[in-house]
Design a protein around this motif. Structure first.
Motif, PDB file in Angstrom:
ATOM      1  N   TYR A  12       0.835  -1.206   0.000  1.00  0.00           N
ATOM      2  CA  TYR A  12       0.000   0.000   0.000  1.00  0.00           C
ATOM      3  C   TYR A  12       0.861   1.244   0.000  1.00  0.00           C
ATOM      4  CZ  TYR A  12      -3.560  -3.287   1.589  1.00  0.00           C
ATOM      5  OH  TYR A  12      -4.408  -4.356   1.693  1.00  0.00           O
ATOM      6  N   PRO A  13       0.416   2.287  -0.695  1.00  0.00           N
ATOM      7  CA  PRO A  13       1.086   3.578  -0.543  1.00  0.00           C
ATOM      8  C   PRO A  13       0.956   4.031   0.915  1.00  0.00           C
ATOM      9  CG  PRO A  13      -0.410   3.611  -2.423  1.00  0.00           C
ATOM     10  CD  PRO A  13      -0.684   2.340  -1.670  1.00  0.00           C
ATOM     11  N   GLY A  14       1.955   4.708   1.421  1.00  0.00           N
ATOM     12  CA  GLY A  14       1.955   5.148   2.813  1.00  0.00           C
ATOM     13  C   GLY A  14       1.135   6.402   3.020  1.00  0.00           C
ATOM     14  N   GLU A  15      -0.155   6.285   2.822  1.00  0.00           N
ATOM     15  CA  GLU A  15      -1.076   7.422   2.973  1.00  0.00           C
ATOM     16  C   GLU A  15      -2.265   6.982   3.804  1.00  0.00           C
ATOM     17  OE1 GLU A  15      -2.069   8.493  -1.026  1.00  0.00           O
ATOM     18  OE2 GLU A  15       0.009   8.890  -1.561  1.00  0.00           O
ATOM     19  N   LEU A  16      -2.683   7.813   4.749  1.00  0.00           N
ATOM     20  CA  LEU A  16      -3.808   7.451   5.612  1.00  0.00           C
ATOM     21  C   LEU A  16      -5.088   7.223   4.824  1.00  0.00           C
ATOM     22  CD1 LEU A  16      -3.228   9.665   8.774  1.00  0.00           C
ATOM     23  CD2 LEU A  16      -2.908   7.198   8.523  1.00  0.00           C
ATOM     24  N   ARG A  17      -5.231   7.858   3.676  1.00  0.00           N
ATOM     25  CA  ARG A  17      -6.448   7.642   2.884  1.00  0.00           C
ATOM     26  C   ARG A  17      -6.541   6.198   2.366  1.00  0.00           C
ATOM     27  NH1 ARG A  17      -4.486  11.522  -1.829  1.00  0.00           N
ATOM     28  NH2 ARG A  17      -3.189  10.052  -2.966  1.00  0.00           N
ATOM     29  N   GLU A  18      -5.445   5.446   2.448  1.00  0.00           N
ATOM     30  CA  GLU A  18      -5.443   4.038   2.042  1.00  0.00           C
ATOM     31  C   GLU A  18      -6.097   3.131   3.085  1.00  0.00           C
ATOM     32  OE1 GLU A  18      -4.372   2.450  -0.871  1.00  0.00           O
ATOM     33  OE2 GLU A  18      -4.344   4.512  -1.620  1.00  0.00           O
ATOM     34  N   LEU A  19      -6.402   3.676   4.262  1.00  0.00           N
ATOM     35  CA  LEU A  19      -7.007   2.859   5.319  1.00  0.00           C
ATOM     36  C   LEU A  19      -8.282   2.168   4.859  1.00  0.00           C
ATOM     37  CD1 LEU A  19      -6.457   4.821   8.626  1.00  0.00           C
ATOM     38  CD2 LEU A  19      -5.996   2.407   8.233  1.00  0.00           C
ATOM     39  N   ALA A  20      -9.123   2.844   4.099  1.00  0.00           N
ATOM     40  CA  ALA A  20     -10.357   2.219   3.624  1.00  0.00           C
ATOM     41  C   ALA A  20     -10.042   0.992   2.774  1.00  0.00           C
ATOM     42  CB  ALA A  20     -11.194   3.218   2.828  1.00  0.00           C
ATOM     43  N   ARG A  21      -9.048   1.090   1.923  1.00  0.00           N
ATOM     44  CA  ARG A  21      -8.642  -0.046   1.081  1.00  0.00           C
ATOM     45  C   ARG A  21      -8.042  -1.168   1.935  1.00  0.00           C
ATOM     46  NH1 ARG A  21      -3.712   0.373  -2.853  1.00  0.00           N
ATOM     47  NH2 ARG A  21      -3.399  -1.830  -3.197  1.00  0.00           N
ATOM     48  N   VAL A  22      -7.206  -0.807   2.898  1.00  0.00           N
ATOM     49  CA  VAL A  22      -6.615  -1.804   3.798  1.00  0.00           C
ATOM     50  C   VAL A  22      -7.732  -2.583   4.488  1.00  0.00           C
ATOM     51  CG1 VAL A  22      -5.253  -2.121   5.917  1.00  0.00           C
ATOM     52  CG2 VAL A  22      -4.468  -0.521   4.144  1.00  0.00           C
ATOM     53  N   ARG A  23      -8.706  -1.883   5.035  1.00  0.00           N
ATOM     54  CA  ARG A  23      -9.832  -2.519   5.733  1.00  0.00           C
ATOM     55  C   ARG A  23     -10.643  -3.400   4.789  1.00  0.00           C
ATOM     56  NH1 ARG A  23     -10.939   3.122   7.940  1.00  0.00           N
ATOM     57  NH2 ARG A  23      -9.827   3.153   9.910  1.00  0.00           N
ATOM     58  N   ARG A  24     -10.952  -2.864   3.631  1.00  0.00           N
ATOM     59  CA  ARG A  24     -11.761  -3.603   2.648  1.00  0.00           C
ATOM     60  C   ARG A  24     -11.069  -4.891   2.222  1.00  0.00           C
ATOM     61  NH1 ARG A  24     -12.270   0.391  -0.427  1.00  0.00           N
ATOM     62  NH2 ARG A  24     -10.603  -0.074  -1.877  1.00  0.00           N
ATOM     63  N   GLU A  25      -9.782  -4.820   1.901  1.00  0.00           N
ATOM     64  CA  GLU A  25      -9.065  -6.003   1.435  1.00  0.00           C
ATOM     65  C   GLU A  25      -8.840  -7.007   2.563  1.00  0.00           C
ATOM     66  OE1 GLU A  25      -5.636  -4.535  -0.718  1.00  0.00           O
ATOM     67  OE2 GLU A  25      -6.887  -3.973  -2.422  1.00  0.00           O
ATOM     68  N   LEU A  41      -9.431  -8.125  13.807  1.00  0.00           N
ATOM     69  CA  LEU A  41      -8.232  -8.001  12.979  1.00  0.00           C
ATOM     70  C   LEU A  41      -8.262  -6.728  12.150  1.00  0.00           C
ATOM     71  CD1 LEU A  41      -7.898 -11.212  13.578  1.00  0.00           C
ATOM     72  CD2 LEU A  41      -6.491 -11.054  11.544  1.00  0.00           C
ATOM     73  N   VAL A  42      -9.421  -6.369  11.625  1.00  0.00           N
ATOM     74  CA  VAL A  42      -9.528  -5.142  10.826  1.00  0.00           C
ATOM     75  C   VAL A  42      -9.268  -3.918  11.706  1.00  0.00           C
ATOM     76  CG1 VAL A  42     -11.129  -3.685   9.515  1.00  0.00           C
ATOM     77  CG2 VAL A  42     -11.023  -6.153   9.065  1.00  0.00           C
ATOM     78  N   LEU A  43      -9.798  -3.909  12.907  1.00  0.00           N
ATOM     79  CA  LEU A  43      -9.571  -2.796  13.829  1.00  0.00           C
ATOM     80  C   LEU A  43      -8.083  -2.670  14.176  1.00  0.00           C
ATOM     81  CD1 LEU A  43     -10.727  -0.585  15.716  1.00  0.00           C
ATOM     82  CD2 LEU A  43     -10.993  -2.382  17.437  1.00  0.00           C
ATOM     83  N   CYS A  44      -7.476  -3.782  14.564  1.00  0.00           N
ATOM     84  CA  CYS A  44      -6.054  -3.749  14.921  1.00  0.00           C
ATOM     85  C   CYS A  44      -5.180  -3.466  13.703  1.00  0.00           C
ATOM     86  CB  CYS A  44      -5.650  -5.066  15.580  1.00  0.00           C
ATOM     87  SG  CYS A  44      -6.406  -5.291  17.213  1.00  0.00           S
ATOM     88  N   GLY A  45      -5.549  -4.014  12.558  1.00  0.00           N
ATOM     89  CA  GLY A  45      -4.809  -3.740  11.331  1.00  0.00           C
ATOM     90  C   GLY A  45      -4.845  -2.269  10.966  1.00  0.00           C
ATOM     91  N   SER A  46      -5.978  -1.637  11.176  1.00  0.00           N
ATOM     92  CA  SER A  46      -6.083  -0.201  10.911  1.00  0.00           C
ATOM     93  C   SER A  46      -5.093   0.577  11.758  1.00  0.00           C
ATOM     94  CB  SER A  46      -7.508   0.292  11.205  1.00  0.00           C
ATOM     95  OG  SER A  46      -8.436  -0.312  10.353  1.00  0.00           O
ATOM     96  N   GLU A  47      -4.988   0.207  13.007  1.00  0.00           N
ATOM     97  CA  GLU A  47      -4.061   0.885  13.914  1.00  0.00           C
ATOM     98  C   GLU A  47      -2.610   0.649  13.504  1.00  0.00           C
ATOM     99  OE1 GLU A  47      -2.414   3.191  16.639  1.00  0.00           O
ATOM    100  OE2 GLU A  47      -4.553   3.103  16.204  1.00  0.00           O
ATOM    101  N   LEU A  48      -2.272  -0.584  13.186  1.00  0.00           N
ATOM    102  CA  LEU A  48      -0.890  -0.891  12.814  1.00  0.00           C
ATOM    103  C   LEU A  48      -0.497  -0.196  11.515  1.00  0.00           C
ATOM    104  CD1 LEU A  48      -0.758  -4.670  13.798  1.00  0.00           C
ATOM    105  CD2 LEU A  48       0.175  -2.717  15.062  1.00  0.00           C
ATOM    106  N   PHE A  49      -1.404  -0.178  10.547  1.00  0.00           N
ATOM    107  CA  PHE A  49      -1.128   0.524   9.291  1.00  0.00           C
ATOM    108  C   PHE A  49      -0.940   2.020   9.552  1.00  0.00           C
ATOM    109  CE2 PHE A  49      -2.486   3.030   5.650  1.00  0.00           C
ATOM    110  CZ  PHE A  49      -1.695   2.509   4.641  1.00  0.00           C
ATOM    111  N   ALA A  50      -1.853   2.610  10.317  1.00  0.00           N
ATOM    112  CA  ALA A  50      -1.767   4.045  10.608  1.00  0.00           C
ATOM    113  C   ALA A  50      -0.458   4.385  11.321  1.00  0.00           C
ATOM    114  CB  ALA A  50      -2.965   4.490  11.446  1.00  0.00           C
ATOM    115  N   ASN A  51      -0.003   3.529  12.220  1.00  0.00           N
ATOM    116  CA  ASN A  51       1.274   3.780  12.897  1.00  0.00           C
ATOM    117  C   ASN A  51       2.431   3.788  11.909  1.00  0.00           C
ATOM    118  OD1 ASN A  51       0.049   3.983  15.366  1.00  0.00           O
ATOM    119  ND2 ASN A  51       0.778   2.019  16.133  1.00  0.00           N
ATOM    120  N   CYS A  52       2.405   2.880  10.945  1.00  0.00           N
ATOM    121  CA  CYS A  52       3.462   2.864   9.918  1.00  0.00           C
ATOM    122  C   CYS A  52       3.510   4.204   9.185  1.00  0.00           C
ATOM    123  CB  CYS A  52       3.207   1.742   8.905  1.00  0.00           C
ATOM    124  SG  CYS A  52       3.442   0.077   9.535  1.00  0.00           S
ATOM    125  N   VAL A  53       2.336   4.715   8.854  1.00  0.00           N
ATOM    126  CA  VAL A  53       2.255   5.958   8.081  1.00  0.00           C
ATOM    127  C   VAL A  53       2.624   7.160   8.939  1.00  0.00           C
ATOM    128  CG1 VAL A  53       0.680   7.471   6.803  1.00  0.00           C
ATOM    129  CG2 VAL A  53       0.570   4.986   6.479  1.00  0.00           C
TER     130      VAL A  53
END
Length: 151
Positions: A12-25, A41-53
């Motif tokens: 994923y591109p490192g952009e917070l707007r990608e969170l919707a795609r991360v959750r969907r996939e 998992l989707v809730l925790c994944g959202s947090e982990l992705f957001a921390n990376c960004v």
């Protein structure tokens, strides 16, 4: 333990707007699993992705985040995210705040949530030298489906 199923890693591109795609996939990849586990998992994944960004070079121009997902037997799912590094720190749950500071804090509670909702979580550097990226993961125990009794 050796994974019994490994999903294709997702980039994923490192952009917070990608969170919707991360959750969907992630939701699509978890189709067929208990909805409560999938939602966690989707809730925790959202947090982990957001921390990376937010906290690493993944959130800079051309930054990226890699998502991993694997199943071990029918007992656990492990979800991970790898960042581009250069954050200068490692993922940690802050412990040096006063009660008042915790009450006012809007951020930095995500890893505490991941810790409470997962069976285990952790991180490992991509490379043992230099800040070239960190893989942060969380494991979730699956509840076995009861086998119907036969008569």
């Amino acid at each position: 333990m050796t994974p019994t199923r490994v999903w294709t890693h997702r980039l994923y591109p490192g952009e917070l707007r990608e969170l919707a795609r991360v959750r969907r996939e992630l939701t699509a990849d978890l189709a067929g699993f208990d909805p409560g586990v999938a939602d966690t998992l989707v809730l925790c994944g959202s947090e982990l992705f957001a921390n990376c960004v937010r906290y690493t070079a993944s959130g800079t121009e051309n930054g990226a985040v890699i998502r991993t997902l694997w199943l071990v037997g029918d007992r656990s799912l492990t979800l991970g995210f790898t960042d581009d590094g250069l954050g200068g720190t490692v993922p940690r749950i802050p412990t040096t705040r006063t009660s008042d500071e915790w009450e006012r804090a809007e951020g930095q509670r995500g890893l505490l949530m991941v810790q409470e909702l997962s069976t285990a979580w952790g991180y490992s550097p991509v490379c043992p030298f230099g800040d070239l990226g960190t893989h942060t993961w969380a494991t979730f125990t699956l509840t076995p489906t009861p086998t119907p009794l036969t008569r």
